[in-house]
Design an enzyme around this catalytic site. Structure first.
Site, mmCIF file in Angstrom:
data_model
loop_
_atom_site.group_PDB
_atom_site.id
_atom_site.type_symbol
_atom_site.label_atom_id
_atom_site.label_comp_id
_atom_site.label_asym_id
_atom_site.label_seq_id
_atom_site.Cartn_x
_atom_site.Cartn_y
_atom_site.Cartn_z
ATOM 1 N N ARG A 118 0.850 -1.183 0.000
ATOM 2 C CA ARG A 118 0.000 0.000 0.000
ATOM 3 C C ARG A 118 0.886 1.233 0.000
ATOM 4 N NH1 ARG A 118 -3.350 -3.068 -1.513
ATOM 5 N NH2 ARG A 118 -5.102 -3.863 -0.305
ATOM 6 N N GLU A 119 0.623 2.141 -0.938
ATOM 7 C CA GLU A 119 1.278 3.447 -0.951
ATOM 8 C C GLU A 119 0.354 4.410 -0.224
ATOM 9 O OE1 GLU A 119 1.650 4.233 -5.104
ATOM 10 O OE2 GLU A 119 3.210 2.715 -5.381
ATOM 11 N N ARG A 130 -4.233 26.341 -8.104
ATOM 12 C CA ARG A 130 -3.833 25.079 -7.470
ATOM 13 C C ARG A 130 -2.910 24.336 -8.423
ATOM 14 N NH1 ARG A 130 -3.939 25.155 -2.153
ATOM 15 N NH2 ARG A 130 -6.013 25.404 -1.263
ATOM 16 N N GLU A 153 -8.106 30.448 9.612
ATOM 17 C CA GLU A 153 -8.223 30.562 8.155
ATOM 18 C C GLU A 153 -9.338 31.534 7.749
ATOM 19 O OE1 GLU A 153 -6.192 29.451 5.848
ATOM 20 O OE2 GLU A 153 -4.919 28.369 7.247
ATOM 21 N N GLU A 197 -7.914 34.428 5.410
ATOM 22 C CA GLU A 197 -8.252 34.388 3.985
ATOM 23 C C GLU A 197 -9.351 35.355 3.565
ATOM 24 O OE1 GLU A 197 -8.651 30.424 2.425
ATOM 25 O OE2 GLU A 197 -6.618 29.897 3.044
ATOM 26 N N PRO A 210 -9.664 8.248 0.014
ATOM 27 C CA PRO A 210 -9.259 7.157 0.911
ATOM 28 C C PRO A 210 -8.447 6.045 0.255
ATOM 29 C CG PRO A 210 -11.625 7.092 0.519
ATOM 30 C CD PRO A 210 -11.110 8.345 -0.120
ATOM 31 N N GLY A 211 -8.321 6.064 -1.057
ATOM 32 C CA GLY A 211 -7.529 5.036 -1.724
ATOM 33 C C GLY A 211 -6.036 5.196 -1.528
ATOM 34 N N GLU A 221 2.526 34.795 4.060
ATOM 35 C CA GLU A 221 3.535 35.097 3.044
ATOM 36 C C GLU A 221 3.498 34.003 1.977
ATOM 37 O OE1 GLU A 221 8.361 35.412 2.716
ATOM 38 O OE2 GLU A 221 7.428 35.966 4.619
ATOM 39 N N GLU A 262 1.047 33.454 -0.061
ATOM 40 C CA GLU A 262 -0.329 33.027 -0.327
ATOM 41 C C GLU A 262 -1.008 34.077 -1.202
ATOM 42 O OE1 GLU A 262 -3.880 30.990 2.262
ATOM 43 O OE2 GLU A 262 -2.830 32.661 3.208
#
Length: 180
Positions: free
Chosen positions: A36-37, A63, A91, A95, A113-114, A137, A139
């Protein structure tokens, strides 16, 4: 049948600033072995701010993994020793310059969840008063304000693609159905 997988060995492959990558050897429920990774993350928290007059504040930011600008609710990673509630209050202020006298817990989501153990705690802030943002800073984001009916359309037409934000909007819709 018991569905649990037993960890036999764990090897840290990468230890970064916000995540770790582990490669684990596991025993499956039938006794066979596999790997599992796992991307290990401290978790995050997001908040859907809604003003007294029903305006929803969303942030727009680039993003990098998607190479696009997306709409999201204010959110961030949970710092060491910080609770999810403290994270969303921080936040909200950083923001969108937001303050609220009514913060409602909307639950926890597992974004993928994988391959990751990340948990995102989601909240809604009612009666939010907006002022000047205090960005970290490095952002860069813009705040936009929408009527609740518009954010629902943005979910429906796939303008909002961020899962935590979509879930928060749909949960808020259900909780506020008599007042929106």
């Amino acid at each position: 049948m018991e569905l649990f997988e037993k960890t036999l060995d764990s090897e840290l492959k990468f230890d970064g600033k916000i995540l770790k990558l582990k490669l684990d050897k596991v025993q499956l429920p039938d006794g066979s072995k596999s790997t599992r990774e796992c991307v290990c993350h401290n978790g995050g928290a997001g908040i859907l701010p809604i003003s007294k007059d029903g305006k929803v504040a969303l942030v727009k930011q680039f993003r990098y993994p998607y190479k696009e600008v997306i709409y999201e609710m204010p959110a961030g990673k949970i710092d060491s020793g910080e609770t999810p509630y403290e994270t969303v209050k921080r936040e909200l202020f950083e923001e969108v310059g937001g303050h609220s006298d009514k913060i409602i817990d909307l639950g926890i989501v597992y974004p993928s969840p994988g391959y990751t153990n990340e948990k995102i705690y989601i909240f809604m802030a009612l009666n939010t008063i907006f002022s000047t943002q205090k960005l970290d800073e490095g952002e860069f984001l813009e705040v936009e304000y929408f009527d609740f009916s518009e954010v629902l359309r943005m979910v429906d037409n796939n303008t909002i693609k961020d899962s935590k934000t979509i879930i928060a909007i749909l949960k808020a819709k259900e909780l506020l159905k008599d007042s929106i």
